[in-house]
Each structure stands twice: as C-alpha cells, then as structure tokens.
Design an enzyme around this catalytic site. Structure first.
Site, mmCIF file in Angstrom:
data_model
loop_
_atom_site.group_PDB
_atom_site.id
_atom_site.type_symbol
_atom_site.label_atom_id
_atom_site.label_comp_id
_atom_site.label_asym_id
_atom_site.label_seq_id
_atom_site.Cartn_x
_atom_site.Cartn_y
_atom_site.Cartn_z
ATOM 1 N N ARG A 259 0.845 -1.196 0.000
ATOM 2 C CA ARG A 259 0.000 0.000 0.000
ATOM 3 C C ARG A 259 0.881 1.247 0.000
ATOM 4 O O ARG A 259 1.375 1.674 1.040
ATOM 5 C CB ARG A 259 -0.936 -0.014 1.211
ATOM 6 C CG ARG A 259 -2.174 0.850 0.987
ATOM 7 C CD ARG A 259 -2.886 1.111 2.282
ATOM 8 N NE ARG A 259 -2.128 2.059 3.057
ATOM 9 C CZ ARG A 259 -2.000 2.014 4.394
ATOM 10 N NH1 ARG A 259 -2.563 1.067 5.083
ATOM 11 N NH2 ARG A 259 -1.288 2.930 5.019
ATOM 12 N N HIS A 263 -4.005 4.884 4.030
ATOM 13 C CA HIS A 263 -5.116 3.933 4.148
ATOM 14 C C HIS A 263 -6.398 4.541 3.571
ATOM 15 O O HIS A 263 -7.136 3.891 2.842
ATOM 16 C CB HIS A 263 -5.306 3.575 5.630
ATOM 17 C CG HIS A 263 -6.587 2.893 5.932
ATOM 18 N ND1 HIS A 263 -6.783 1.552 5.689
ATOM 19 C CD2 HIS A 263 -7.749 3.361 6.449
ATOM 20 C CE1 HIS A 263 -8.015 1.217 6.052
ATOM 21 N NE2 HIS A 263 -8.607 2.296 6.513
ATOM 22 N N TYR A 272 3.718 5.837 10.792
ATOM 23 C CA TYR A 272 4.013 4.442 11.116
ATOM 24 C C TYR A 272 4.795 3.693 10.035
ATOM 25 O O TYR A 272 5.148 2.545 10.203
ATOM 26 C CB TYR A 272 2.707 3.670 11.409
ATOM 27 C CG TYR A 272 1.654 3.767 10.311
ATOM 28 C CD1 TYR A 272 1.691 2.917 9.211
ATOM 29 C CD2 TYR A 272 0.630 4.708 10.377
ATOM 30 C CE1 TYR A 272 0.735 2.998 8.211
ATOM 31 C CE2 TYR A 272 -0.326 4.798 9.375
ATOM 32 C CZ TYR A 272 -0.274 3.941 8.301
ATOM 33 O OH TYR A 272 -1.209 4.030 7.310
#
Ligand SMILES: Cc1ncc(C[n+]2csc(CCOP(=O)(O)OP(=O)(O)O)c2C)c(N)n1
Length: 363
Positions: A259, A263, A272
């Site tokens: 990814r 998100h 993160y």
C-alpha cells in the site's frame, strides 16, 4: 499459462506473474488476453486511477467525505472484474466502492455515495455488486451464503469477495471461508495483501508464513499472485472462476502488493511507515507496468494514453458536478433500510438526532 493451485504451501512462495519483470521489459507472449481485451483493462485501470486522484482533490475541497484510496489496487479490481461474467457477483469492502464503475455505473453515483446521498447506494441486483461493508470481513459470509444459494437454485453464478490482509485476522473471514469450503460454494476469496491494516503490518497480524496458507486449513486451494500484474490477476481469477463454476468449490487468491499511499483520506502513513519502502512500491505500481507492457508490444501510443486519461477526467468532473446538484440527504436516512424494524437503540439515537436538529437547525 497455468497457475499452480496448492493445497499445501510453504514450499512454493513465488508469485504468479504474466507480465514478467516489474518494469515489463521482459515481455512474454500474451496468451492470456487478446490485444483489445488487454487495452480495455488498461483503459479501465486509467478510469479508476483518475477517479482516485480526483477524489483526493474533492476530499481536500470538502466536497466528499472519507475516501478509501485505491491507488495501486487497480490491477486487482480490474483483473478480477474482467474475468467474471456479467451475471457473476462481486462483494466489496469499503475499498472497492468503485467496482460498479467497471460494470457501467457513473462516477456521479460513486461520488454521491461519498457525500452521503442516497443516489450513491446502488441496488445490488442492478449491478450484481453487493453493498459496501465497512465492518472488516463481514461480507465474506454474505458472499459464501449467496454463492451457495445460487448453486442450490441450479445457477452457475460465481461470487468474488474482496477483502484485505487484515480481514484474514477476523472471525467472519474464517466462518465464511469454512462455510464456503464445506458447501463447495462457488466463491473466489480475493485477498488484497497490501501488507498493512491501517498502521498494523502483516508481521504483527499473523504467524502464518503466507496469507494463502490460511486457506489450507479449510481445504481451499490457493494461489499467490503479483497484484501489480493485471494479466496475472485476470488469469488466476479466470481459472478460479472456471473451477468454481464446474463444482470445484472456493479458491483463495492472494494478490500481493504494497500500500504505497495512505489507508484512506484522511490518514498520515508517515506516522508508522518507512517512506523509502513506499517510494519503491510507487515505482512498481500496476498502471505503469501495464502501460510499459502495452507500449513494448506497440499497442499503446502517447495519443491513445492521453485520450484515455482525458476521457476519464471529463467523466469524473461531470460526475462531481452532477453529484453536487443532487439534493442534500436527510440525515435520518441512516436509520432507515438497515433493519426491517428499528431497534430501541436506533430509535433513541434518531430521537437524539432530531433534538439536535431542532436545537441547532438542519441538517
Ligand atoms: C470489524 C472491524 N474492526 C475494525 C475496523 C476498523 N478498521 C477499518 S479499516 C481497518 C483495516 C483493515 O485492513 P485490511 O483488511 O488489510 O484492508 P485494507 O484497508 O488494507 O484494504 C480497520 C481495522 C472495522 N472497520 N471493522
């Protein structure tokens, strides 16, 4: 080109590929899709990419609400849908809210859905695409039950259910997979392993070596596919669908990507995730690979590529204008059409909403 359906994995971790190397310089003969079919898939990928890019802008303008980004997921969405028959069904999670576009629905309806307008909530029977499920993995049992029902009624429909790596940690994935296996329901369990469940990496979700291994316990054959390779996704789905239609029961297709974006809007992955990794993934993303492949085969010119992009842009631009011209939705709609009868909790929430609206005005 055959993909290897293994009931026992661990010793065959390679990804199934058709396009060859990630930069598509090693172009094999396409015995998978003919030229016009391959171009059609590319054109659909462009349409999805443009919708996603524009949705970012509309979100930042405050013109749509949350948008689950599909940048880099296009090969999976297009490859699977292109391999299904029109009568087959798809069961999307929140990230596949654009699947209906591939069945002919307008961008207007998808964008209206992200504005909370009822015009965005399609009739599943019209497009053979189930409603979007926000609770992770909750639609896997829907797909299994639906496919079993179709089989019992003597129809040869196949159902493809889309979910992420994180969904394979949820109970409903396991219940749905087990049910599909036991009933030999014609279900394609399409797992997009983008390696993140929001901020949780796969390594912190599971001790399984590969997500495809999770199918083993249920007796479901699985394959690991390069999710950046639309032709590989297409071919694995085609073979899986044929198998399911012939009574072979469910298959698990693990589409591996990374990814490379957030998100959803809004989310900040820099909190993160290592951006060097993401940058590498952005260079290997699916649309660029398909474009390189088509160009290397002399099937795509600069003019053609520009035309596909501009027609997609025009269609999305018209879509947002039309969506904005639709009436603002009544917020009480969120309490309707959920259950046949409202529960006491829903009634009390609705009363609270009414009180707020009376006090502060609509909506
Ligand atoms: C049952 C449930 N638990 C938690 C959430 C909150 N949530 C929303 S998206 C998400 C991550 C899902 O990750 P994955 O299944 O890998 O799909 P992706 O978003 O990467 O496509 C979570 C935990 C939810 N929507 N539903």
């Amino acid at each position: 080109m055959k993909c290897e359906w293994a009931l026992r994995r661990g010793d065959s971790p390679e990804l199934f590929r058709v396009l060859g190397t990630p930069d598509a310089s090693n172009v094999p003969h396409a015995d998978v899709a003919d030229d016009s079919h391959a171009l059609m898939m590319y054109r659909q990928m462009v349409a999805l990419r443009v919708l996603d890019e524009r949705a970012l802008v509309y979100h930042r303008h405050g013109r749509i609400g949350t948008w689950a980004i599909s940048w880099g997921h296009e090969a999976i969405h297009v490859g699977v849908m292109a391999a299904l028959r029109d009568t087959d069904w798809a069961f999307p999670s929140y990230r596949e809210n654009k699947l209906c576009l591939l069945r002919g629905m307008s961008p207007e309806a998808i964008l209206a859905g992200c504005r909370g307008q009822p015009e965005g909530f399609w009739n599943p029977h019209e497009w053979r695409v189930g409603s979007i499920c926000i609770p992770v993995a909750s639609h896997v049992p829907h797909a299994a039950g639906f496919a079993w029902g179709e089989k019992l009624q003597g129809r040869d429909t196949v159902a493809a259910v889309f979910f992420g790596d994180g969904a394979t940690s949820e109970g409903e994935f396991h219940e749905g997979a087990n049910f599909a296996a036991v009933t030999r329901a014609p279900v394609l369990l399409v797992c997009t392993n983008n390696q993140w469940a929001i901020s949780t990496p796969v390594s912190r979700q599971t001790r399984a070596m590969y997500l495809a291994d999770k199918a083993v316990g249920y007796g479901i054959p699985s394959v690991r596919v390069d999710g950046n390779d639309v032709l590989a996704v297409y071919e694995a789905t085609r073979q899986g669908a044929e198998r399911a239609r012939d009574g072979g029961g469910p298959v698990f297709i693990e589409c591996v990507i990374y990814r490379a974006q957030a998100h959803a809007f809004p989310d900040d992955p820099s909190a993160y995730r290592d951006d060097v990794e993401a940058e590498k993934a952005r260079r290997e993303e699916c649309l660029g690979q398909m474009e390189a492949y088509l160009r290397a085969r002399g099937l795509l010119s600069d003019e053609q590529a520009a035309q596909y992009r501009s027609e997609a842009l025009a269609s999305v631009a018209a879509g947002i204008v039309k969506a904005e011209a639709l009436p603002t939705a009544d917020p009480e709609l969120i309490f309707q059409h959920v259950l046949e009868e409202q529960t006491p909790a829903m009634r009390s929430d609705m009363e609270r909403l009414r009180a707020v609206r009376t006090r502060y005005g609509s909506p």
